[in-house]
Design an enzyme around this catalytic site. Structure first.
Site, PDB file in Angstrom:
ATOM      1  N   ASP A  68       9.379  -1.019 128.345  1.00 35.02           N
ATOM      2  CA  ASP A  68       8.737  -1.575 127.157  1.00 35.02           C
ATOM      3  C   ASP A  68       9.588  -2.750 126.666  1.00 35.02           C
ATOM      4  O   ASP A  68      10.803  -2.783 126.902  1.00 35.02           O
ATOM      5  CB  ASP A  68       8.664  -0.495 126.088  1.00 35.02           C
ATOM      6  CG  ASP A  68       7.809  -0.845 124.896  1.00 35.02           C
ATOM      7  OD1 ASP A  68       6.674  -0.346 124.826  1.00 35.02           O
ATOM      8  OD2 ASP A  68       8.288  -1.613 124.023  1.00 35.02           O
TER       9      ASP A  68
ATOM     10  N   HIS B  18      10.420   5.154 119.949  1.00 31.11           N
ATOM     11  CA  HIS B  18      11.205   4.896 118.739  1.00 31.11           C
ATOM     12  C   HIS B  18      11.372   6.154 117.875  1.00 31.11           C
ATOM     13  O   HIS B  18      12.174   6.142 116.939  1.00 31.11           O
ATOM     14  CB  HIS B  18      10.560   3.799 117.892  1.00 31.11           C
ATOM     15  CG  HIS B  18      10.482   2.479 118.583  1.00 31.11           C
ATOM     16  ND1 HIS B  18      11.573   1.874 119.158  1.00 31.11           N
ATOM     17  CD2 HIS B  18       9.416   1.646 118.808  1.00 31.11           C
ATOM     18  CE1 HIS B  18      11.197   0.720 119.711  1.00 31.11           C
ATOM     19  NE2 HIS B  18       9.904   0.569 119.518  1.00 31.11           N
TER      20      HIS B  18
ATOM     21  N   HIS C  32      10.528  -3.400 123.761  1.00 24.87           N
ATOM     22  CA  HIS C  32      11.422  -2.971 122.691  1.00 24.87           C
ATOM     23  C   HIS C  32      12.399  -1.917 123.217  1.00 24.87           C
ATOM     24  O   HIS C  32      12.032  -1.070 124.031  1.00 24.87           O
ATOM     25  CB  HIS C  32      10.607  -2.384 121.533  1.00 24.87           C
ATOM     26  CG  HIS C  32       9.554  -3.322 121.025  1.00 24.87           C
ATOM     27  ND1 HIS C  32       8.217  -3.171 121.337  1.00 24.87           N
ATOM     28  CD2 HIS C  32       9.646  -4.432 120.267  1.00 24.87           C
ATOM     29  CE1 HIS C  32       7.528  -4.150 120.773  1.00 24.87           C
ATOM     30  NE2 HIS C  32       8.372  -4.931 120.120  1.00 24.87           N
TER      31      HIS C  32
ATOM     32  N   ASP D 293       3.964  -4.908 126.768  1.00 24.20           N
ATOM     33  CA  ASP D 293       4.350  -5.899 125.763  1.00 24.20           C
ATOM     34  C   ASP D 293       5.391  -6.919 126.225  1.00 24.20           C
ATOM     35  O   ASP D 293       5.655  -7.887 125.489  1.00 24.20           O
ATOM     36  CB  ASP D 293       4.795  -5.234 124.453  1.00 24.20           C
ATOM     37  CG  ASP D 293       5.617  -3.990 124.631  1.00 24.20           C
ATOM     38  OD1 ASP D 293       6.064  -3.729 125.761  1.00 24.20           O
ATOM     39  OD2 ASP D 293       5.826  -3.264 123.632  1.00 24.20           O
TER      40      ASP D 293
END
Length: 299
Positions: free
Chosen positions: A157, A120, A159, A234
């Protein structure tokens, strides 16, 4: 033995009440030794990355702020924790660790970090528990050193890899692939070269089918010199920040397919840890070691 990169400074010693499960990094290394996946004292240990490396992927002004532990409060809030000297050292060390993982992958064909995947972080600042984008730093360092020309980022991931997509936007030498939960963070996605957005509660069979439909073609079309794989855990059904429903067996099969697809083409593969969020640190750390267990079967 599988080349595994680790530094004790990956753990910046957050209190157990913190939202980010920092203690998992120490426990991952312990489990790898306890279970015979790594010999005590046999980890490849990175030093702290210099500013020149980090500045290849990030704004020099932001790099200076992190190195001086003087990040503005607004940015610290977006990252999710205050910028202390220990956190800055962790970010530098993890970035150097991914550079080392890339170099080991080029030498041995396959290598794994016990941290990394801070996808991110954008060029201008960090975000979402990510200070520096270690994969972007590693790619830029390897390119600057003349070791690679083209790279592929496989980000699994839960996200979306918005920071990585932003850093490499318009760069034909780096192909970014992100397969993630559609309704998860970040709210505003930055388009990757290829984004696969999955519905809530996607489980093993559908997830693996989606991966099989895109990965071989992405590799064959881009023809990278190296692949970086963000093996976040995740997407697991128990993850408190995920919205997907993979099992431990599903994660293992995902990793097996990524590694197998890349190594069948005799391409170097550098694996980084990615996200994983659970209050039970031991259970979470063991889930993160799935990638190391699977990767060992390919060396």
């Amino acid at each position: 033995m599988l080349p595994i990169v680790h530094n004790p400074h990956y753990d910046a010693d957050f209190p157990p009440s913190h939202r980010f499960p920092m203690a998992k990094f120490r426990r991952i290394a312990e489990i790898l030794v306890e279970d015979g996946l790594a010999a005590a004292g046999a980890f490849h240990v990175p030093a702290e990355a210099p500013a020149g490396w980090i500045g290849l992927a990030h704004d020099p002004a932001y790099v200076d702020q992190v190195f001086g532990a003087a990040v503005p409060d607004r940015v610290a809030r977006e990252i999710g924790f205050a910028m202390t000297p220990r956190v800055a050292r962790r970010a530098r060390t993890a970035s150097a660790g991914t550079v080392m993982t890339g170099r080991l992958a080029l030498e041995h064909g396959l290598a794994c970090n016990t941290a990394g995947g801070s996808h991110h972080a954008r060029r201008e600042q960090g975000s979402g528990f990510c200070v520096f984008n270690d994969v972007a730093v590693a790619i830029r360092v390897l390119q600057a050193d003349g070791l690679i020309g083209r790279a592929l980022v496989v980000d699994l991931d839960v996200h979306q890899g918005d920071g990585t997509a932003a850093i490499f936007a318009g760069d034909d030498a780096v192909f970014t692939l992100s397969m993630h939960a559609e309704r998860n963070f970040p709210a505003r996605k930055v388009p990757s070269d290829l984004d696969i957005a999955l519905a809530d509660d996607t489980s093993d069979e559908a997830y693996l089918a989606a991966l099989a439909a895109i990965l071989p073609d992405a590799i064959d079309r881009h023809r990278p010199d190296i692949v970086f794989y963000n093996a976040g855990v995740d997407p697991h059904v128990e993850d408190r920040l995920g919205r997907l429903a993979l099992s431990d067996a599903g994660l293992a099969e995902r990793d097996r397919r990524v590694i197998g697809t890349v190594r069948d083409r005799e391409l170097p593969l550098a694996c980084v840890l990615g996200g994983g969020y659970q209050d039970d640190i031991d259970r979470l750390a063991r889930r993160h070691t799935i990638i190391h267990r699977v990767a060992r079967g390919f060396v």
